[in-house]
Write a protein that holds these residues in place. Sequence first.
Motif, PDB file in Angstrom:
ATOM      1  N   VAL A 106      40.514  78.634  12.545  1.00 32.12           N
ATOM      2  CA  VAL A 106      40.555  80.443  12.756  1.00 32.12           C
ATOM      3  C   VAL A 106      41.394  81.366  12.464  1.00 32.12           C
ATOM      4  N   GLU A 159      36.672  87.460  16.591  1.00 25.76           N
ATOM      5  CA  GLU A 159      36.002  87.560  15.521  1.00 25.76           C
ATOM      6  C   GLU A 159      35.072  86.535  15.548  1.00 25.76           C
ATOM      7  N   ALA A 160      35.551  85.265  15.715  1.00 24.31           N
ATOM      8  CA  ALA A 160      35.077  84.112  16.646  1.00 24.31           C
ATOM      9  C   ALA A 160      34.779  83.158  17.626  1.00 24.31           C
ATOM     10  N   PHE A 218      28.565  78.011  13.379  1.00 28.52           N
ATOM     11  CA  PHE A 218      28.018  78.940  12.238  1.00 28.52           C
ATOM     12  C   PHE A 218      29.039  78.567  10.877  1.00 28.52           C
ATOM     13  N   ALA A 239      33.250  85.861  10.790  1.00 27.31           N
ATOM     14  CA  ALA A 239      33.526  84.606  11.965  1.00 27.31           C
ATOM     15  C   ALA A 239      35.217  84.564  12.473  1.00 27.31           C
ATOM     16  N   ASP A 298      28.297  80.819  18.338  1.00 30.07           N
ATOM     17  CA  ASP A 298      29.225  79.251  18.242  1.00 30.07           C
ATOM     18  C   ASP A 298      29.463  79.070  17.139  1.00 30.07           C
ATOM     19  N   TYR A 299      31.389  79.783  16.443  1.00 28.14           N
ATOM     20  CA  TYR A 299      31.533  79.445  15.578  1.00 28.14           C
ATOM     21  C   TYR A 299      31.686  78.167  14.810  1.00 28.14           C
ATOM     22  N   GLU A 300      31.858  77.099  15.242  1.00 26.45           N
ATOM     23  CA  GLU A 300      31.833  75.719  14.917  1.00 26.45           C
ATOM     24  C   GLU A 300      30.816  75.480  14.273  1.00 26.45           C
ATOM     25  N   LEU A 359      31.427  82.838   5.706  1.00 24.75           N
ATOM     26  CA  LEU A 359      32.568  83.072   7.338  1.00 24.75           C
ATOM     27  C   LEU A 359      33.688  84.006   7.728  1.00 24.75           C
ATOM     28  N   ASN A 404      32.084  87.779  17.260  1.00 26.56           N
ATOM     29  CA  ASN A 404      31.243  87.988  16.452  1.00 26.56           C
ATOM     30  C   ASN A 404      29.780  86.904  16.690  1.00 26.56           C
ATOM     31  N   VAL A 405      30.231  85.988  16.657  1.00 29.31           N
ATOM     32  CA  VAL A 405      28.654  84.461  16.258  1.00 29.31           C
ATOM     33  C   VAL A 405      28.771  83.844  18.169  1.00 29.31           C
ATOM     34  N   VAL A 424      36.964  82.783  10.165  1.00 33.49           N
ATOM     35  CA  VAL A 424      37.325  82.157   9.746  1.00 33.49           C
ATOM     36  C   VAL A 424      37.989  81.889   8.516  1.00 33.49           C
TER      37      VAL A 424
END
Length: 287
Positions: free
Chosen positions: A128, A133-134, A144, A194, A140-142, A191, A137-138, A196
């Motif tokens: 990250v 944003e993590a 995602f 997010a 669950d970034y993991e 990504l 913006n989403v 990432v």
Amino acid sequence: MKENPIRSLPGIPVLLAALAVAALAAWLFVRGAQGESLPSLAAAVLLAVAALFVLVGLYMVEPNQAAVLNLFGKYVGTVKDSGLRWNNPFYGKKKVSLRVRNFESGKLKVNDLDGSPIEIAAVIVWKVVDSAEAVYNVDDYESFVHVQSEAAVRAMAGSYPYDQHEDGQVSLRSHPAEISQHLKEQLDERLGEAGVDVLEARISHLAYAPEIAQAMLQRQQASAIIAARTRIVAGAVGMVEMALAELQKGGMVQLDEERKAHMVSNLLVVLCGERGTQPVVNAGSLY
């Protein structure tokens, strides 16, 4: 939403101050209880509440970790200073790891550019770089990252053939560097929103699907045999041409067309045969 760094106070001095206030509140409470002094008891209660309120604002930030702060749902900023920190007790805090992480996708069964079913898996190394944003913006970034990575692997596998059919053609098996770069570019595009960053992406498993593996192996073997035979024949023809030229150089041997054809046939059999040949000595005339 972009990351906004925010200042935080060192937590140790705040903790000591809160403990001092709590100790003062306890002393006032004891004195107030002994002397039955309502003002002392009230002051002790207020100081205890204040000390507890201050303690709520303490939080821990580990190395390579960020704390995303929000006030009643509104993003306030991000703290990356490690150690015990303090901010407004009303701030909500969500920890986000900034460490480098990796995961390997499971074996995915997809069709390559030629429509052949193959099994493919990839290793993705990521971290990250924008905590706001993590988080915002989403959902669950993991999760995602995992879902989008598998989708990118599927899309990439369908864009190239498994094997190289023409010179210069990029294929999954023969051009690992180009394939890894293409996969990384697709992942960065998917990504980026997010927060990432993909550090590395490479194929960890590549094989034909079990139902066609034997047939494709036979095709590869046949292609290898044809390629080897082609080189052998090309080399043999060159050697025959050189032998005829050397024999006729300076008029050493004069061969008519029929004898040349017979000699060419014999030399090609010797040079292209898989087994050793048995010579036959002709003691008489060719005719």
